[in-house]
Design an enzyme around this catalytic site. Structure first.
Site, short mmCIF file in Angstrom:
data_model
loop_
_atom_site.label_atom_id
_atom_site.label_comp_id
_atom_site.label_asym_id
_atom_site.label_seq_id
_atom_site.Cartn_x
_atom_site.Cartn_y
_atom_site.Cartn_z
N ARG A 71 -64.60 24.19 18.12
CA ARG A 71 -63.60 23.24 18.58
C ARG A 71 -63.94 21.87 17.98
O ARG A 71 -64.98 21.69 17.36
CB ARG A 71 -63.46 23.21 20.11
N GLY A 72 -63.01 20.92 18.21
CA GLY A 72 -63.16 19.62 17.56
C GLY A 72 -62.35 19.63 16.28
O GLY A 72 -62.45 20.56 15.47
N ALA A 73 -61.55 18.58 16.09
CA ALA A 73 -60.55 18.60 15.01
C ALA A 73 -61.13 18.89 13.62
O ALA A 73 -60.65 19.80 12.92
CB ALA A 73 -59.76 17.29 15.03
N ARG A 112 -54.07 26.71 17.55
CA ARG A 112 -54.06 25.53 18.42
C ARG A 112 -53.08 24.52 17.81
O ARG A 112 -53.11 24.30 16.59
CB ARG A 112 -55.45 24.90 18.54
N GLN A 223 -66.79 19.20 27.64
CA GLN A 223 -67.36 18.99 26.31
C GLN A 223 -68.33 17.81 26.30
O GLN A 223 -69.28 17.77 25.50
CB GLN A 223 -66.24 18.73 25.28
N ASP A 264 -57.50 13.90 17.42
CA ASP A 264 -57.00 15.19 16.96
C ASP A 264 -55.81 15.04 16.02
O ASP A 264 -55.52 15.92 15.21
CB ASP A 264 -56.63 16.07 18.15
N ASN A 274 -55.78 12.52 21.46
CA ASN A 274 -57.19 12.91 21.64
C ASN A 274 -57.33 13.56 23.00
O ASN A 274 -56.35 13.64 23.77
CB ASN A 274 -58.11 11.69 21.49
N LYS A 275 -58.52 14.01 23.31
CA LYS A 275 -58.79 14.74 24.55
C LYS A 275 -58.23 14.03 25.77
O LYS A 275 -58.34 12.81 25.89
CB LYS A 275 -60.30 14.94 24.67
O1 MRU Z 1 -60.30 20.77 22.90
P1 MRU Z 1 -61.31 20.26 21.93
O2 MRU Z 1 -62.72 20.34 22.45
O3 MRU Z 1 -61.15 20.85 20.56
O4 MRU Z 1 -60.97 18.72 21.81
C1 MRU Z 1 -61.73 17.92 20.94
C2 MRU Z 1 -61.38 16.49 20.99
O5 MRU Z 1 -60.45 16.08 21.64
C3 MRU Z 1 -62.17 15.59 20.11
O6 MRU Z 1 -62.33 14.32 20.70
C4 MRU Z 1 -61.44 15.43 18.78
O7 MRU Z 1 -61.16 16.69 18.23
C5 MRU Z 1 -62.20 14.64 17.82
S1 MRU Z 1 -63.58 15.57 17.20
C6 MRU Z 1 -64.34 14.69 15.97
#
Ligand code: MRU
Length: 369
Positions: A71-73, A112, A223, A264, A274-275
């Site tokens: 996970r994470g963009a 996703r 996270q 994201d 973002n999250k």
């Molecule tokens: O649902 P996730 O854990 O994939 O969400 C991740 C985030 O929102 C991060 O803050 C974002 O992807 C930036 S990662 C460098």
């Protein structure tokens, strides 16, 4: 089903501590290519176990993306690219045609919806496949190209982190004792290595300019508590966890000098997805006059999405909110809305930092055009 390689890791090193000892031992890349398949850190197992999983089919990859094993963009962007290379390898081995690879790529792209990096990664490798479908393993072929994305991600984040650390320090009256609040995980685990928002934190730390980090726990999948705290502990960085609802108070009480988050997707007008929980932090930071920094690679900027309202926000399984460790939290009659991301309007963003520029959004600078 993806294969578990925990034992390999145990043999290699004692990596399975929870960071309690501040062990700075090297962590494997979040995602990588391994001959004819992908290898990923299983982020659902952290901080209890540092476990590698092998992703040998496109279904393995899609399942890993959906369950946030990866996970994470930036990490899911690289994973998307590697998945297309995997599809090309499987197609050649099993005799599938080009349309099959295209269809598999479409399935990965849809795993996703919010992080634009996923389609960015998929489409880049698919373009290479279309340019020369017969060259899968050769120099300049699909696999080599996808693997180059893995290395590029590391270089990108190092460059972003150095630029971001300099910019953050330039904003502060005491640039040598920087106190940071961050949300979710935008560290090495969200990329191949190093990290974006947490990459800036790491650069500040290594330069001797960091005092303390507050990390939001990041409900419902934690996270922040599970991953960011694990990374901070391994780096030996002083940090305190706060519940998500405390973020605004931490800012308004003057406990931090800057808020640094990842992204994201950044729309053409500078709005940031973002999250979930990022937007309230930006509101609180604006009210308190605290700089609010978004750290993201250029691959997260999406000029084809005009504004935040056009971004598809992932709604995840309500059970993630309603159930905790197998125990139902709310009455059976209760439902939940589990939005995974929110939109922060561009005018609340002091600056967007990428590997190649700093865009002062709140001051009227533009992302595109
Ligand atoms: O649902 P996730 O854990 O994939 O969400 C991740 C985030 O929102 C991060 O803050 C974002 O992807 C930036 S990662 C460098």
């Amino acid at each position: 089903m993806a294969a578990d390689r925990t034992n390999d890791l145990n043999d290699l090193n004692d990596l399975n501590d929870r960071g309690d000892r501040g062990d700075r031992g090297e962590v494997p890349r979040t995602i990588d290519w391994a001959g004819d398949h992908l290898v990923a850190i299983d982020q659902t197992m952290l901080p209890d176990r540092l476990t590698l999983v092998e992703l040998r089919t496109v279904d393995d990859v899609i399942d890993a993306l959906a369950r946030l094993v990866v996970r994470g963009a930036p990490a899911i962007g690289v994973t998307g690219g590697l998945a297309v290379a995997l599809a090309a390898v499987i197609a050649r081995r099993d005799g599938h045609d080009d349309n099959w690879v295209r269809a598999e790529a479409a399935r990965v792209r849809a795993a996703r919806p919010t992080a634009v990096n996923l389609s960015w990664g998929v489409d880049r490798v698919l373009d290479r496949f279309h340019a020369d479908p017969s060259n899968v393993d050769g120099a300049g072929g699909v696999v080599a190209f996808a693997r180059s994305m893995v290395d590029d991600d590391v270089a990108t984040n190092r460059s972003l982190a150095a630029r971001g650390a300099d910019h953050v320090r330039s904003l502060l009256t005491d640039p040598d004792r920087v106190r940071v609040l961050t949300h979710c995980n935008a560290g090495g685990l969200a990329c191949v290595e190093w990290g974006t928002a947490l990459g800036i934190v790491r650069a500040l730390h290594e330069g001797g300019h960091l005092h303390e980090v507050f990390a939001d726990e990041t409900r419902p999948l934690l996270q922040g508590a599970r991953l960011t705290a694990w990374e901070l502990a391994r780096m030996g960085i002083d940090h305190r966890m706060v519940v998500d609802g405390a973020g605004a108070s931490v800012i308004s009480r003057g406990l931090v000098d800057v808020v640094i988050v990842g992204a994201d997707r950044v729309a053409a007008n500078g709005d940031v997805a973002n999250k979930i929980g990022t937007y309230p932090l930006a509101l609180a930071a604006a009210r308190a006059g605290t700089p609010f920094i978004v750290a993201a690679p250029e691959s997260t900027v999406d000029p084809s999405t005009q504004s935040g309202g056009d971004i598809d926000i992932e709604a995840r399984d309500p059970e993630e909110v309603l159930v905790w460790h197998g125990r139902r939290l709310a009455p059976l009659a209760s439902e939940a809305l589990n939005l995974a991301f929110d939109i922060t309007p561009f005018d609340l963003v002091t600056a967007l930092v990428t590997e190649s520029r700093v865009v002062r959004l709140a001051a009227g600078e533009r992302v595109t055009g």
